[in-house]
Design an enzyme around this catalytic site. Structure first.
Site, PDB file in Angstrom:
ATOM      1  CG  ASP A  77      78.505 -76.337 -86.206  1.00 59.61           C
ATOM      2  OD1 ASP A  77      77.646 -75.557 -86.656  1.00 59.61           O
ATOM      3  OD2 ASP A  77      78.594 -76.630 -84.991  1.00 59.61           O
TER       4      ASP A  77
ATOM      5  CD  GLU B 171      75.191 -71.888 -78.026  1.00 58.67           C
ATOM      6  OE1 GLU B 171      75.518 -72.166 -79.191  1.00 58.67           O
ATOM      7  OE2 GLU B 171      75.733 -72.393 -77.027  1.00 58.67           O
TER       8      GLU B 171
ATOM      9  CD  GLU C  96      80.506 -70.858 -83.246  1.00 57.26           C
ATOM     10  OE1 GLU C  96      81.270 -70.094 -82.610  1.00 57.26           O
ATOM     11  OE2 GLU C  96      80.280 -72.034 -82.897  1.00 57.26           O
TER      12      GLU C  96
HETATM   13  N1  LIG Z   1      76.893 -80.825 -74.352  1.00 57.07           N
HETATM   14  C1  LIG Z   1      76.971 -79.631 -74.945  1.00 57.07           C
HETATM   15  N2  LIG Z   1      75.860 -78.887 -75.039  1.00 57.07           N
HETATM   16  C2  LIG Z   1      75.895 -77.662 -75.635  1.00 57.07           C
HETATM   17  O1  LIG Z   1      74.831 -76.997 -75.726  1.00 57.07           O
HETATM   18  C3  LIG Z   1      77.135 -77.196 -76.174  1.00 57.07           C
HETATM   19  C4  LIG Z   1      78.270 -78.031 -76.056  1.00 57.07           C
HETATM   20  N3  LIG Z   1      78.173 -79.223 -75.429  1.00 57.07           N
HETATM   21  N4  LIG Z   1      79.475 -77.644 -76.543  1.00 57.07           N
HETATM   22  C5  LIG Z   1      79.555 -76.464 -77.374  1.00 57.07           C
HETATM   23  C6  LIG Z   1      78.659 -75.435 -76.896  1.00 57.07           C
HETATM   24  C7  LIG Z   1      78.971 -74.856 -75.543  1.00 57.07           C
HETATM   25  N5  LIG Z   1      77.661 -74.473 -75.082  1.00 57.07           N
HETATM   26  C8  LIG Z   1      77.323 -73.960 -73.839  1.00 57.07           C
HETATM   27  C9  LIG Z   1      77.974 -74.376 -72.698  1.00 57.07           C
HETATM   28  C10 LIG Z   1      77.604 -73.889 -71.447  1.00 57.07           C
HETATM   29  C11 LIG Z   1      76.578 -72.966 -71.331  1.00 57.07           C
HETATM   30  C12 LIG Z   1      76.196 -72.446 -69.980  1.00 57.07           C
HETATM   31  O2  LIG Z   1      76.479 -73.043 -68.977  1.00 57.07           O
HETATM   32  N6  LIG Z   1      75.506 -71.299 -69.914  1.00 57.07           N
HETATM   33  C13 LIG Z   1      75.030 -70.714 -68.679  1.00 57.07           C
HETATM   34  C14 LIG Z   1      74.739 -69.249 -68.927  1.00 57.07           C
HETATM   35  C15 LIG Z   1      75.258 -68.389 -67.809  1.00 57.07           C
HETATM   36  C16 LIG Z   1      74.805 -66.953 -67.954  1.00 57.07           C
HETATM   37  O3  LIG Z   1      75.439 -66.150 -68.670  1.00 57.07           O
HETATM   38  O4  LIG Z   1      73.767 -66.638 -67.322  1.00 57.07           O
HETATM   39  C17 LIG Z   1      73.734 -71.421 -68.253  1.00 57.07           C
HETATM   40  O5  LIG Z   1      73.365 -71.314 -67.091  1.00 57.07           O
HETATM   41  O6  LIG Z   1      73.098 -72.086 -69.107  1.00 57.07           O
HETATM   42  C18 LIG Z   1      75.922 -72.545 -72.480  1.00 57.07           C
HETATM   43  C19 LIG Z   1      76.284 -73.055 -73.732  1.00 57.07           C
HETATM   44  C20 LIG Z   1      76.669 -74.831 -76.056  1.00 57.07           C
HETATM   45  N7  LIG Z   1      77.282 -75.926 -76.770  1.00 57.07           N
HETATM   46  C1  LIG Z   2      74.898 -76.071 -79.874  1.00 63.08           C
HETATM   47  C2  LIG Z   2      74.746 -76.156 -81.362  1.00 63.08           C
HETATM   48  C3  LIG Z   2      73.901 -75.040 -81.892  1.00 63.08           C
HETATM   49  C4  LIG Z   2      76.085 -76.217 -82.053  1.00 63.08           C
HETATM   50  O1  LIG Z   2      76.543 -75.307 -82.688  1.00 63.08           O
HETATM   51  C5  LIG Z   2      76.858 -77.451 -81.884  1.00 63.08           C
HETATM   52  O2  LIG Z   2      76.307 -78.469 -81.432  1.00 63.08           O
HETATM   53  O3  LIG Z   2      78.042 -77.420 -82.222  1.00 63.08           O
HETATM   54 MG   LIG Z   3      78.616 -75.573 -83.079  1.00 59.21          MG
END
Ligand SMILES: Nc1nc(=O)c2c([nH]1)NC[C@@H]1CN(c3ccc(C(=O)N[C@@H](CCC(=O)O)C(=O)O)cc3)CN21
Ligand SMILES: CC(C)C(=O)C(=O)O
Ligand SMILES: [Mg+2]
Length: 264
Positions: free
Chosen positions: A83, A180, A113
């Site tokens: 990244d 994503e 990104e």
């Molecule tokens: N442990 C971890 N996993 C990840 O996938 C991740 C990270 N950290 N840090 C950087 C980003 C942040 N990310 C995230 C963090 C939270 C959600 C999340 O809670 N999304 C909601 C969506 C809500 C909606 O709009 O409906 C979900 O319910 O999954 C998604 C991606 C993905 N990446």
């Molecule tokens: C969630 C993935 C795609 C990422 O960009 C990361 O781990 O930083």
């Molecule tokens: Mg990333």
């Protein structure tokens, strides 16, 4: 033979799914190699899972170079993507300099990104021999613009723009795309619209590859897990078995199940 971009393109053409996991150190790189993980991602998620920040914004180029060196030393089989951290590709000159540093640390490609606006950057990188993966949809470095980690591309307009941007980036010379938190039908359209491999996370089963954060796959969630997270250690008694089970489920199509994706 180690996995290359050619391997990933061939897998897409044959309709065979491939697996990517985030990796931050040498011993996990070795374990992932042994489990048949095609791609390792040195994710800036390390700012959250390793460093304890509440976003990926504080991660520096020095952090990314350090972890890329660590992973590259342990790796012999997988394709390594690193990244580019927040603000390391704000100008084309910065992007080329910083991507060069990650490639010299051992990455085989870099990930940025954004969307169509990165076309110029991607073209210049390709000219210099740097394959670029463009991360679209929920781009965590823009969390302050989005106002949270929310699904992207839900409206018909946003979905059409995503397909158009994907085509434009392929034309510009992007090597890979990553989606994503994009509705499953939109991710399917993008994957079918381009010849380059598309990797998904929270983007449904139609992407060419799937990626998960290592800690999410081992059930080590910080707070409420995202919808796409799945604990592969559950019911298994070693980390190696968990990694192998994830790879098998990606290849068989068992992961992601409908409950790991989003509707439009
Ligand atoms: N442990 C971890 N996993 C990840 O996938 C991740 C990270 N950290 N840090 C950087 C980003 C942040 N990310 C995230 C963090 C939270 C959600 C999340 O809670 N999304 C909601 C969506 C809500 C909606 O709009 O409906 C979900 O319910 O999954 C998604 C991606 C993905 N990446
Ligand atoms: C969630 C993935 C795609 C990422 O960009 C990361 O781990 O930083
Ligand atoms: Mg990333």
């Amino acid at each position: 033979m180690p996995v290359s971009l050619t391997t990933l393109r061939d897998l897409k053409q044959r309709g065979e799914k491939f697996a990517m996991i985030t990796c931050y150190d040498a011993i996990f790189a070795q374990a992932m190699n042994q489990s048949g993980v095609e791609c390792l991602l040195i994710g800036d998620s390390l700012g959250m899972v390793l460093q304890g920040h509440d976003s990926t914004l504080p991660v520096s180029m020095a952090d990314m170079v350090y972890h890329t060196h660590c992973v590259a030393r342990g790796n012999s089989q997988s394709f390594i993507v690193a990244d580019m951290p927040f603000m390391s590709y704000a100008t084309v000159n910065d992007a080329l300099k910083n991507a060069g540093d990650l490639m010299q640390a051992g990455a085989h490609a870099v990930k940025l990104e954004g969307g169509g606006w990165l076309a110029d950057t991607v073209t210049q990188m390709a000219r210099c021999g740097i394959p670029a993966c463009v991360h679209m949809g929920l781009t965590p470095q823009s969390v302050n613009v989005f106002g949270g980690y929310k699904v992207q591309g839900r409206s018909a307009e946003a979905a059409a723009k995503m397909v158009e941007d994907a085509r434009r980036l392929e034309q510009a010379g992007a090597a890979l795309l990553l989606l994503e938190c994009v509705p499953t039908p939109v991710a399917k359209q993008v994957t079918e619209a381009v010849g380059i491999p598309v990797i998904g996370i929270g983007a449904g089963p139609h992407c060419d590859g799937q990626v998960l954060v290592l800690h999410d796959l081992l059930g080590m969630y910080q707070g409420k897990p995202a919808r796409f997270a799945k604990n592969y250690l559950q019911g298994r008694d070693s980390v190696k078995d968990a990694l192998t089970a994830y790879v098998q489920e990606v290849k068989s199509g068992a992961y992601p199940a409908p409950e790991h994706g989003f509707s439009q």
